[in-house]
Scaffold this motif. Structure first.
Motif, PDB file in Angstrom:
ATOM      1  N   THR A 199       0.831  -1.195   0.000  1.00  0.00           N
ATOM      2  CA  THR A 199       0.000   0.000   0.000  1.00  0.00           C
ATOM      3  C   THR A 199       0.867   1.246   0.000  1.00  0.00           C
ATOM      4  OG1 THR A 199      -1.740  -1.153   1.223  1.00  0.00           O
ATOM      5  CG2 THR A 199      -1.812   1.243   1.229  1.00  0.00           C
ATOM      6  N   GLU A 200       0.552   2.159  -0.911  1.00  0.00           N
ATOM      7  CA  GLU A 200       1.250   3.432  -1.015  1.00  0.00           C
ATOM      8  C   GLU A 200       0.242   4.561  -0.840  1.00  0.00           C
ATOM      9  OE1 GLU A 200       4.532   3.880  -1.353  1.00  0.00           O
ATOM     10  OE2 GLU A 200       4.861   1.709  -1.327  1.00  0.00           O
ATOM     11  N   LEU A 201       0.393   5.319   0.243  1.00  0.00           N
ATOM     12  CA  LEU A 201      -0.547   6.402   0.532  1.00  0.00           C
ATOM     13  C   LEU A 201      -0.048   7.756   0.042  1.00  0.00           C
ATOM     14  CD1 LEU A 201      -1.707   5.406   4.134  1.00  0.00           C
ATOM     15  CD2 LEU A 201      -2.740   4.830   1.925  1.00  0.00           C
ATOM     16  N   GLU A 202       1.171   7.796  -0.459  1.00  0.00           N
ATOM     17  CA  GLU A 202       1.721   9.023  -0.999  1.00  0.00           C
ATOM     18  C   GLU A 202       2.470   8.701  -2.281  1.00  0.00           C
ATOM     19  OE1 GLU A 202       4.224  10.722   1.965  1.00  0.00           O
ATOM     20  OE2 GLU A 202       2.579  11.238   3.312  1.00  0.00           O
ATOM     21  N   GLY A 203       2.844   9.730  -3.021  1.00  0.00           N
ATOM     22  CA  GLY A 203       3.649   9.515  -4.220  1.00  0.00           C
ATOM     23  C   GLY A 203       3.000  10.073  -5.468  1.00  0.00           C
ATOM     24  N   THR A 204       3.829  10.378  -6.447  1.00  0.00           N
ATOM     25  CA  THR A 204       3.377  10.896  -7.728  1.00  0.00           C
ATOM     26  C   THR A 204       3.004   9.748  -8.658  1.00  0.00           C
ATOM     27  OG1 THR A 204       5.595  10.853  -8.668  1.00  0.00           O
ATOM     28  CG2 THR A 204       4.950  12.844  -7.453  1.00  0.00           C
ATOM     29  N   SER A 205       2.491  10.096  -9.807  1.00  0.00           N
ATOM     30  CA  SER A 205       2.201   9.074 -10.819  1.00  0.00           C
ATOM     31  C   SER A 205       3.464   8.316 -11.180  1.00  0.00           C
ATOM     32  CB  SER A 205       1.613   9.739 -12.076  1.00  0.00           C
ATOM     33  OG  SER A 205       0.390  10.373 -11.791  1.00  0.00           O
ATOM     34  N   GLU A 206       4.571   9.039 -11.275  1.00  0.00           N
ATOM     35  CA  GLU A 206       5.851   8.411 -11.606  1.00  0.00           C
ATOM     36  C   GLU A 206       6.290   7.439 -10.519  1.00  0.00           C
ATOM     37  OE1 GLU A 206       5.244  11.645 -11.735  1.00  0.00           O
ATOM     38  OE2 GLU A 206       5.318  12.024 -13.911  1.00  0.00           O
ATOM     39  N   ASP A 207       6.062   7.816  -9.251  1.00  0.00           N
ATOM     40  CA  ASP A 207       6.435   6.937  -8.138  1.00  0.00           C
ATOM     41  C   ASP A 207       5.647   5.628  -8.175  1.00  0.00           C
ATOM     42  OD1 ASP A 207       8.180   8.856  -7.137  1.00  0.00           O
ATOM     43  OD2 ASP A 207       6.636   9.767  -5.866  1.00  0.00           O
ATOM     44  N   ILE A 208       4.342   5.737  -8.417  1.00  0.00           N
ATOM     45  CA  ILE A 208       3.492   4.548  -8.446  1.00  0.00           C
ATOM     46  C   ILE A 208       3.879   3.645  -9.609  1.00  0.00           C
ATOM     47  CG2 ILE A 208       1.116   3.732  -8.727  1.00  0.00           C
ATOM     48  CD1 ILE A 208       0.260   6.384  -7.343  1.00  0.00           C
ATOM     49  N   ALA A 209       4.112   4.262 -10.773  1.00  0.00           N
ATOM     50  CA  ALA A 209       4.509   3.482 -11.953  1.00  0.00           C
ATOM     51  C   ALA A 209       5.863   2.817 -11.726  1.00  0.00           C
ATOM     52  CB  ALA A 209       4.551   4.387 -13.186  1.00  0.00           C
ATOM     53  N   ASP A 210       6.758   3.497 -11.013  1.00  0.00           N
ATOM     54  CA  ASP A 210       8.086   2.940 -10.756  1.00  0.00           C
ATOM     55  C   ASP A 210       8.002   1.706  -9.870  1.00  0.00           C
ATOM     56  OD1 ASP A 210      10.991   3.347 -11.184  1.00  0.00           O
ATOM     57  OD2 ASP A 210      11.034   3.549  -8.997  1.00  0.00           O
ATOM     58  N   ILE A 211       7.088   1.728  -8.897  1.00  0.00           N
ATOM     59  CA  ILE A 211       6.881   0.549  -8.046  1.00  0.00           C
ATOM     60  C   ILE A 211       6.406  -0.631  -8.881  1.00  0.00           C
ATOM     61  CG2 ILE A 211       5.487  -0.406  -6.162  1.00  0.00           C
ATOM     62  CD1 ILE A 211       5.433   2.454  -4.988  1.00  0.00           C
ATOM     63  N   ALA A 212       5.444  -0.376  -9.779  1.00  0.00           N
ATOM     64  CA  ALA A 212       4.927  -1.445 -10.649  1.00  0.00           C
ATOM     65  C   ALA A 212       5.984  -1.922 -11.630  1.00  0.00           C
ATOM     66  CB  ALA A 212       3.697  -0.943 -11.402  1.00  0.00           C
ATOM     67  N   LYS A 213       6.942  -1.084 -11.925  1.00  0.00           N
ATOM     68  CA  LYS A 213       8.026  -1.455 -12.843  1.00  0.00           C
ATOM     69  C   LYS A 213       9.031  -2.387 -12.175  1.00  0.00           C
ATOM     70  CE  LYS A 213      11.753   0.634 -15.611  1.00  0.00           C
ATOM     71  NZ  LYS A 213      12.374   1.921 -16.027  1.00  0.00           N
ATOM     72  N   ASN A 214       9.242  -2.186 -10.873  1.00  0.00           N
ATOM     73  CA  ASN A 214      10.306  -2.910 -10.172  1.00  0.00           C
ATOM     74  C   ASN A 214       9.817  -4.110  -9.370  1.00  0.00           C
ATOM     75  OD1 ASN A 214      12.725  -1.272 -10.821  1.00  0.00           O
ATOM     76  ND2 ASN A 214      11.554   0.354  -9.825  1.00  0.00           N
ATOM     77  N   ALA A 215       8.502  -4.320  -9.310  1.00  0.00           N
ATOM     78  CA  ALA A 215       7.950  -5.493  -8.620  1.00  0.00           C
ATOM     79  C   ALA A 215       6.732  -5.975  -9.389  1.00  0.00           C
ATOM     80  CB  ALA A 215       7.572  -5.136  -7.188  1.00  0.00           C
ATOM     81  N   TRP A 216       6.514  -7.308  -9.382  1.00  0.00           N
ATOM     82  CA  TRP A 216       5.415  -7.902 -10.157  1.00  0.00           C
ATOM     83  C   TRP A 216       4.121  -7.840  -9.349  1.00  0.00           C
ATOM     84  CZ3 TRP A 216       1.469 -11.280 -10.669  1.00  0.00           C
ATOM     85  CH2 TRP A 216       1.135 -11.721 -11.959  1.00  0.00           C
ATOM     86  N   PHE A 217       3.095  -7.252  -9.951  1.00  0.00           N
ATOM     87  CA  PHE A 217       1.764  -7.212  -9.342  1.00  0.00           C
ATOM     88  C   PHE A 217       0.742  -7.731 -10.339  1.00  0.00           C
ATOM     89  CE2 PHE A 217       4.154  -3.836  -7.216  1.00  0.00           C
ATOM     90  CZ  PHE A 217       3.924  -4.140  -5.882  1.00  0.00           C
ATOM     91  N   ALA A 218      -0.165  -8.554  -9.846  1.00  0.00           N
ATOM     92  CA  ALA A 218      -1.256  -9.014 -10.704  1.00  0.00           C
ATOM     93  C   ALA A 218      -2.270  -7.895 -10.921  1.00  0.00           C
ATOM     94  CB  ALA A 218      -1.951 -10.226 -10.084  1.00  0.00           C
ATOM     95  N   VAL A 219      -2.455  -7.068  -9.862  1.00  0.00           N
ATOM     96  CA  VAL A 219      -3.479  -6.019  -9.893  1.00  0.00           C
ATOM     97  C   VAL A 219      -2.920  -4.751  -9.258  1.00  0.00           C
ATOM     98  CG1 VAL A 219      -5.792  -5.345  -9.110  1.00  0.00           C
ATOM     99  CG2 VAL A 219      -5.321  -7.735  -9.700  1.00  0.00           C
ATOM    100  N   VAL A 220      -3.276  -3.619  -9.846  1.00  0.00           N
ATOM    101  CA  VAL A 220      -3.010  -2.318  -9.234  1.00  0.00           C
ATOM    102  C   VAL A 220      -4.353  -1.657  -8.963  1.00  0.00           C
ATOM    103  CG1 VAL A 220      -2.056  -0.007  -9.572  1.00  0.00           C
ATOM    104  CG2 VAL A 220      -0.757  -2.018 -10.330  1.00  0.00           C
ATOM    105  N   GLY A 221      -4.568  -1.224  -7.721  1.00  0.00           N
ATOM    106  CA  GLY A 221      -5.813  -0.557  -7.355  1.00  0.00           C
ATOM    107  C   GLY A 221      -5.563   0.899  -7.018  1.00  0.00           C
ATOM    108  N   LEU A 222      -6.385   1.788  -7.558  1.00  0.00           N
ATOM    109  CA  LEU A 222      -6.254   3.224  -7.307  1.00  0.00           C
ATOM    110  C   LEU A 222      -7.582   3.780  -6.812  1.00  0.00           C
ATOM    111  CD1 LEU A 222      -4.353   4.236 -10.565  1.00  0.00           C
ATOM    112  CD2 LEU A 222      -3.397   4.309  -8.264  1.00  0.00           C
TER     113      LEU A 222
END
Length: 299
Positions: A199-222
């Protein structure tokens, strides 16, 4: 219609497999609670006293040569069907729940229709029952877990052991959103239903995308708190899709504006929306099943 329904392949539902699945889609600390057996026995009485009579009334007569709209309306799951399935999954008999869905599917409905008009609405109803104190968090968690199992059974993804460790979700607030309650509530239900959640409660669009880039997730919820954040959400979703290491990642969104107008989910580029936390769990499973199907096809 009889030919169409007979052509539907029945999933392999084995008693031993169902027993194994009982602990697959729920956090161990939830399943091992001392009061679960007592709770399930109480709810089982509801099933025996109320659900069996409903099953006997499921098949309704259709007038000769009805219009297509009439046929679809007749076949579609009713509010009684949704309530009936909710009562069953609040019990402890997954085999009965699977048989219940089979009865409805044998009317000629596709699994996609059953998801949209039966399984997800049932999860939504469980959330409403929790809100109104008709059942508690443990009851709802176990019920939602069984709905997940039904999806896995009918979508044939419960046999893909290579994906067992990939039931991972990234939950984040859309940049500009300051209301974290919705995210934390969805996180709570996902964790209880056996998902791994970041869970990420802070961060920019770039930060969120970077997390998804560096770790495998089946689902991203916003989540978004108001329509003012829709542009930011749209930008974030586009970046996540572009940079995610799982290029088949499913994206679900939530917030009051999506509850009022679910079509907005498509407008921002998401795959689905959920009006409450329990239904978010079943939507996440549906998106996971799509990823699992892509994985299976690539083997």
């Amino acid at each position: 219609m009889g030919q169409a329904s007979s052509a539907l392949a029945r999933p392999a539902i084995h008693r031993h497999g169902l027993k194994r699945l009982e602990t697959h889609f729920v956090a161990p600390e939830i399943y091992r609670r001392e009061d679960v057996a007592e709770r399930q026995a109480k709810l089982a009485r509801i099933v025996s006293n109320e659900i069996v009579p409903r099953l006997l009334r499921l098949h309704t007569a259709v007038a000769t040569a009805p219009s297509v709209n009439v046929v679809l309306e007749t076949l579609a799951p009713t509010s009684a069907d949704i309530t009936g399935l909710a009562d069953i999954v609040l019990g402890s008999d997954l085999e009965a729940a699977a048989a219940y869905v089979l009865v409805l599917r044998d009317r000629g409905l596709s699994m996609e229709t059953l998801f949209l008009e039966l399984l997800e609405p049932t999860a939504r109803l469980l959330g409403e029952m929790w809100d109104s104190d008709e059942c508690d968090f443990i009851d709802v968690t176990l019920g939602v877990a069984r709905l997940q199992k039904l999806l896995a059974i009918f979508n044939n993804t419960y046999t893909l052991s290579a994906l067992d460790e990939r039931r991972q979700v990234l939950m984040a607030m859309t940049p500009g959103n300051e209301h974290s309650f919705g995210v934390t509530m969805v996180e709570r239900f996902l964790l209880a239903a056996g998902w791994q959640v970041r869970t990420e409660l802070e961060g920019t669009s770039e930060d969120i995308a970077d997390i998804a880039k560096n770790a495998w997730f089946a689902v991203v919820g916003l989540t978004a708190g108001s329509e003012r954040q829709l542009d930011s959400m749209r930008t974030t979703i586009a970046q996540v899709r572009r940079e995610s290491c799982n290029q088949a990642v499913g994206i679900m969104v939530g917030g009051p504006m999506f509850t009022a107008n679910p079509a907005l989910a498509d407008n921002v580029g998401a795959d689905a929306t959920a009006p409450n936390a329990p239904s978010a769990v079943i939507v996440a499973q549906k998106l996971f099943d799509i990823t699992a199907a892509a994985f299976r096809d690539s083997e």
